[in-house]
Scaffold this motif. Structure first.
Motif, mmCIF file in Angstrom:
data_model
loop_
_atom_site.group_PDB
_atom_site.id
_atom_site.type_symbol
_atom_site.label_atom_id
_atom_site.label_comp_id
_atom_site.label_asym_id
_atom_site.label_seq_id
_atom_site.Cartn_x
_atom_site.Cartn_y
_atom_site.Cartn_z
ATOM 1 N N LYS A 299 -0.269 9.291 0.662
ATOM 2 C CA LYS A 299 -1.419 8.454 0.992
ATOM 3 C C LYS A 299 -2.654 9.279 1.368
ATOM 4 C CE LYS A 299 -1.462 4.827 0.770
ATOM 5 N NZ LYS A 299 -1.680 4.065 -0.505
ATOM 6 N N ARG B 255 3.570 -1.511 -7.633
ATOM 7 C CA ARG B 255 2.816 -0.405 -7.052
ATOM 8 C C ARG B 255 3.381 -0.016 -5.684
ATOM 9 N NH1 ARG B 255 -2.443 0.072 -4.539
ATOM 10 N NH2 ARG B 255 -1.126 1.184 -3.055
ATOM 11 N N GLN C 90 -5.270 -6.268 4.365
ATOM 12 C CA GLN C 90 -5.584 -6.707 3.005
ATOM 13 C C GLN C 90 -4.350 -7.105 2.201
ATOM 14 O OE1 GLN C 90 -7.689 -3.089 2.102
ATOM 15 N NE2 GLN C 90 -6.124 -2.337 0.717
ATOM 16 N N CYS D 242 0.857 -1.179 0.000
ATOM 17 C CA CYS D 242 0.000 0.000 0.000
ATOM 18 C C CYS D 242 0.894 1.230 0.000
ATOM 19 C CB CYS D 242 -0.895 -0.016 1.243
ATOM 20 S SG CYS D 242 -2.012 1.381 1.293
ATOM 21 N N HIS E 196 -8.479 -3.314 -2.242
ATOM 22 C CA HIS E 196 -9.328 -2.275 -1.635
ATOM 23 C C HIS E 196 -10.803 -2.633 -1.736
ATOM 24 C CE1 HIS E 196 -5.497 -0.141 -2.043
ATOM 25 N NE2 HIS E 196 -5.888 0.507 -0.968
ATOM 26 N N ASP F 276 -3.087 -0.382 5.568
ATOM 27 C CA ASP F 276 -3.834 -1.476 4.931
ATOM 28 C C ASP F 276 -3.227 -2.878 5.176
ATOM 29 O OD1 ASP F 276 -5.773 0.232 4.034
ATOM 30 O OD2 ASP F 276 -5.071 0.304 1.963
ATOM 31 N N GLU G 116 -2.273 -5.503 -3.434
ATOM 32 C CA GLU G 116 -1.367 -5.123 -2.350
ATOM 33 C C GLU G 116 -0.695 -6.358 -1.752
ATOM 34 O OE1 GLU G 116 -3.059 -0.744 -1.157
ATOM 35 O OE2 GLU G 116 -3.380 -2.337 0.298
HETATM 36 MN MN MN Z 1 -4.028 0.715 0.249
#
Ligand code: MN
Ligand code: PEP
Length: 334
Positions: free
Chosen positions: A127, A122, A309, A98, A269, A306, A295
């Motif tokens: 953020k 990524r 996840q 993330c 997400h 995050d 992620e």
């Molecule tokens: Mn994220």
């Protein structure tokens, strides 16, 4: 027009259409009179007519988006990121954390992303957090850390631009793909600015945006001259609270029909939990997505953002293997 419209009211509408540079077609049915404006419809707005006496309602009969529409470009567009195609037969999985945390974390992340067979990475340096008191990203330093880690493994980088004032920094750091996050999908000034450069842009869907609004947001970018746009569905807000957002798989075939541009899915997400990510990813690929934005973190429990996840490196690798089977079943590669 209303049923009891007068000839005078019709004449007012006709004059207005003509004054706006269009020609007019009047269709007189048994119950209704319909006035058509002929010409470049994009220059007209229903609001210009709705308030005139005698008008029942007015509407566009062509779609408001042009450049991004399938009508204007029949073939699928393939976006080229340093030789890596997004939107072709090959599915691209963009993996990474993330947020950019430390050089060590980014090195380990890049290593596992490359080892899993991904071609792009990524990571967020800026953020958009719900609370102003939580970690806001490493900022400029984060971009440098990301660039260095990704260079080592030869991975182009995807990162979110929140503020137009950072665009030059993004260009200096040679960010390869600019992500416009869900919260900025309708930040029209930001869209216009990324429309003036020619870097690929991943445009995430707004949390409650309709497909039409999303296509129109893309049109803002395209209208500036940048046609390198990739749509990214990341879950929308509904009445359901059992998961972070609802992954709208239906948008994949709809977008594929409406636009020639690539469509990718962010299952992380959408579900908000690592254990949901494989199922959502498989559904997305099966439904025709051109790629995923996933992620993954070297050590999810310690992620600064995050954590719930993020897939760990092994889970991420396993996911890539399972996606190969889905891709093969629909005649694509990964
Ligand atoms: Mn994220
Ligand atoms: C992200 O990709 O880290 C992110 C913040 O995504 P979204 O804009 O979809 O919430």
């Amino acid at each position: 027009m209303n049923q009891d419209v007068t000839e005078e009211q019709i004449a007012t509408v006709v004059t207005k259409i003509q004054d706006l540079g269009h020609s007019v077609n009047i269709s007189r049915g048994t119950n209704r009179i319909v006035i058509g404006a002929i010409g470049d419809e994009h220059k007209l707005d229903p609001e210009m007519f709705d308030s005139l006496p005698g008008v029942e309602f007015s509407m566009h009969i062509v779609k408001q988006y042009k450049i991004v529409s399938r009508e204007s470009h029949k073939q699928d567009s393939i976006i080229d990121v340093h030789g890596i195609p997004i939107g072709g037969n090959q599915i691209q999985v963009i993996g990474g954390p993330c947020s950019v945390e430390t050089p060590e974390q980014m090195d380990l992340a890049a290593q596992s992303v490359a080892a899993a067979g991904c071609r792009l990475m990524r990571g967020g340096a800026f953020k958009p957090r719900t609370s102003p008191y939580t970690f806001q990203g490493r900022g400029k330093d984060g971009l440098e850390i990301f660039r260095q880690a990704a260079n080592k493994y030869n991975l182009p980088i995807v990162t979110e631009l929140m503020d137009v004032r950072m665009l030059d920094t993004f260009l200096e750091q040679e960010v390869d793909v600019i992500q416009i996050g869900t919260r900025n999908m309708q930040n029209f000034d930001l869209l216009k600015e990324v429309g003036r450069i020619n870097k690929p842009v991943i445009l995430k869907r707004g949390i409650s945006a309709t497909i039409n609004e999303w296509l129109m947001a893309a049109e803002y970018i395209a209208a500036g001259g940048n046609h390198n746009i990739i749509f990214c569905e990341r879950g929308i807000r509904t009445f359901e609270t059992a998961y972070r957002n609802v992954l709208d798989v239906t948008c994949i075939p709809v977008l594929k029909r409406e636009t020639h541009l690539p469509v990718i899915i962010d299952p992380s997400h959408a579900g908000g939990k690592a254990w949901m990510v494989p199922a959502l990813s498989r559904a997305a690929i099966a439904a025709g997505a051109d790629g995923l934005l996933v992620e993954t973190h070297p050590n999810p429990c310690e992620a600064w953002c995050d954590a719930d996840q993020a897939l760990n490196p092994q889970e991420f690798k396993d996911l890539m293997v399972s996606l190969k089977g889905i891709a093969a079943a629909i005649g694509r590669t990964i």
